[in-house]
Design an enzyme around this catalytic site. Structure first.
Site, PDB file in Angstrom:
ATOM      1  N   CYS A   1      53.201  72.120   2.418  1.00  0.00           N
ATOM      2  CA  CYS A   1      53.657  73.140   3.374  1.00  0.00           C
ATOM      3  C   CYS A   1      53.867  74.491   2.682  1.00  0.00           C
ATOM      4  O   CYS A   1      52.918  75.096   2.218  1.00  0.00           O
ATOM      5  CB  CYS A   1      54.900  72.661   4.115  1.00  0.00           C
ATOM      6  SG  CYS A   1      55.191  73.583   5.658  1.00  0.00           S
TER       7      CYS A   1
ATOM      8  N   HIS B   1      53.578  68.091   7.044  1.00  0.00           N
ATOM      9  CA  HIS B   1      54.649  67.270   6.465  1.00  0.00           C
ATOM     10  C   HIS B   1      54.385  65.799   6.767  1.00  0.00           C
ATOM     11  O   HIS B   1      55.131  65.160   7.513  1.00  0.00           O
ATOM     12  CB  HIS B   1      56.006  67.692   7.028  1.00  0.00           C
ATOM     13  CG  HIS B   1      56.569  68.927   6.417  1.00  0.00           C
ATOM     14  ND1 HIS B   1      57.062  68.973   5.131  1.00  0.00           N
ATOM     15  CD2 HIS B   1      56.708  70.183   6.917  1.00  0.00           C
ATOM     16  CE1 HIS B   1      57.500  70.192   4.862  1.00  0.00           C
ATOM     17  NE2 HIS B   1      57.284  70.946   5.926  1.00  0.00           N
TER      18      HIS B   1
ATOM     19  N   GLU C   1      55.009  63.426   5.016  1.00  0.00           N
ATOM     20  CA  GLU C   1      56.090  62.602   4.469  1.00  0.00           C
ATOM     21  C   GLU C   1      57.289  62.467   5.399  1.00  0.00           C
ATOM     22  O   GLU C   1      58.203  61.668   5.133  1.00  0.00           O
ATOM     23  CB  GLU C   1      56.557  63.193   3.132  1.00  0.00           C
ATOM     24  CG  GLU C   1      57.488  64.393   3.217  1.00  0.00           C
ATOM     25  CD  GLU C   1      56.789  65.717   3.536  1.00  0.00           C
ATOM     26  OE1 GLU C   1      57.475  66.746   3.636  1.00  0.00           O
ATOM     27  OE2 GLU C   1      55.550  65.712   3.707  1.00  0.00           O
TER      28      GLU C   1
END
Length: 305
Positions: A142, A235, A237
């Site tokens: 990001c 993102h 994750e």
């Protein structure tokens, strides 16, 4: 094989409860194997959440991984206790003489600021320059991806008219690229950002290849041919409730915020969110660790070039 993390790290209990294969330090030292050395430069304010998210993905592979958490010396965290940072983090000065198989540079909530005005920009630039000779492959996330593209290749970021917020469909532009091996034709990725990188700027840089993108979210994955630098704009994750925490924080504060796109069933924020990105996230990190790190890193890290 498991991920090796300190026994007292908060993520240890969380990942154990989830049956993520982790190894206590006391067991790891008895194994005759060289684990992959992965540094995590954690720029997120909610550091414990980010640690757990990344360690979950790094631990869900067949490779043994040992991580080193890195914090900014030039920035004082307001959301993570000093005790936690002193116990589990090191500064760049403490690891600058080491070499790593891989490094992850996280996002940060500073995207509306010019890069040069970020408090720790000079320190981060020093780390990114150092990574060229001391890290086999660096994975940027990001804002970390935008920062890396700007520092290494002069590619600017641009403000969006409104926050890109939600979970969006993506597709591979280079389907045979090893970072995307095993991906579905369409895969979902969470995004939460106010700025973007433009396609034409990346296409003008011969060292970079666009690997995946979204009609709604723009560029997603960019990398160099040798995989030494990987830039991920979203993102992957994120936990199931991470977007919800951001949404409710802004909503309860009376700030203008839309319901995250493609997140709640029928956009009904009273219902549990749908998790549509977890399989892709595990595959992304497994591919990076396997193909860009494990398969090509030298056994002796002193031989890094």
């Amino acid at each position: 094989m498991p991920i090796k993390i300190p026994n007292e790290l908060p993520a240890f209990k969380t990942l154990t409860d989830e049956n993520i294969f982790i190894m206590k330090e006391t067991r790891a030292v008895t194994q005759d194997i060289r684990p992959l050395q992965i540094a995590i430069v954690n720029l997120m304010p909610t550091k414990i959440d980010t640690e757990t998210q990344l360690l979950r993905l790094l631990g869900n592979t067949s490779l043994q991984v040992e991580t080193e958490l890195i914090m900014m010396k030039s920035h004082e965290s307001k959301n993570t206790s000093k005790e936690h940072l002193l116990a589990f983090y090191k500064t760049f000065d403490e690891i600058r003489d080491r070499r790593f198989d891989g490094m992850i540079i996280t996002g940060a909530p500073v995207e509306n600021m010019p890069f040069e005005q970020v408090e720790y920009w000079d320190e981060l630039c020093e780390i990114m320059e150092w990574s060229k000779t001391h890290v086999h492959s660096t994975f940027h996330i990001c804002w970390g991806a935008q920062a890396g593209l700007y520092y290494h290749y002069g590619i600017p970021k641009y403000p969006l008219e409104k926050k890109l917020f939600g979970v969006f469909p993506h597709s591979a532009e280079r389907k045979n690229y090893i970072l995307l091996r095993g991906f579905d034709d369409v895969f979902m990725v969470p995004h939460s950002r106010h700025t973007t990188v433009r396609r034409e700027d990346v296409e003008a840089c011969p060292a970079l290849k666009i690997l995946a993108s979204s009609p709604d979210a723009g560029l997603y994955a960019v990398a160099t041919d040798n995989g030494k630098q990987v830039f991920i704009m979203g993102h992957s994750e994120y936990d199931p409730r991470t977007l919800e925490k951001e949404y409710l924080r802004d909503k309860n504060a009376g700030l203008p915020i839309d319901v995250p796109a493609n997140y709640y069933p029928d956009n009904d924020d009273t219902r549990p969110p749908l998790v549509t990105w977890r399989g892709h996230a595990n595959l992304l990190y497994a591919n990076w660790l396997n193909y860009y790190v494990y398969q090509t890193t030298p056994y002796d890290l002193n031989e890094l070039q």
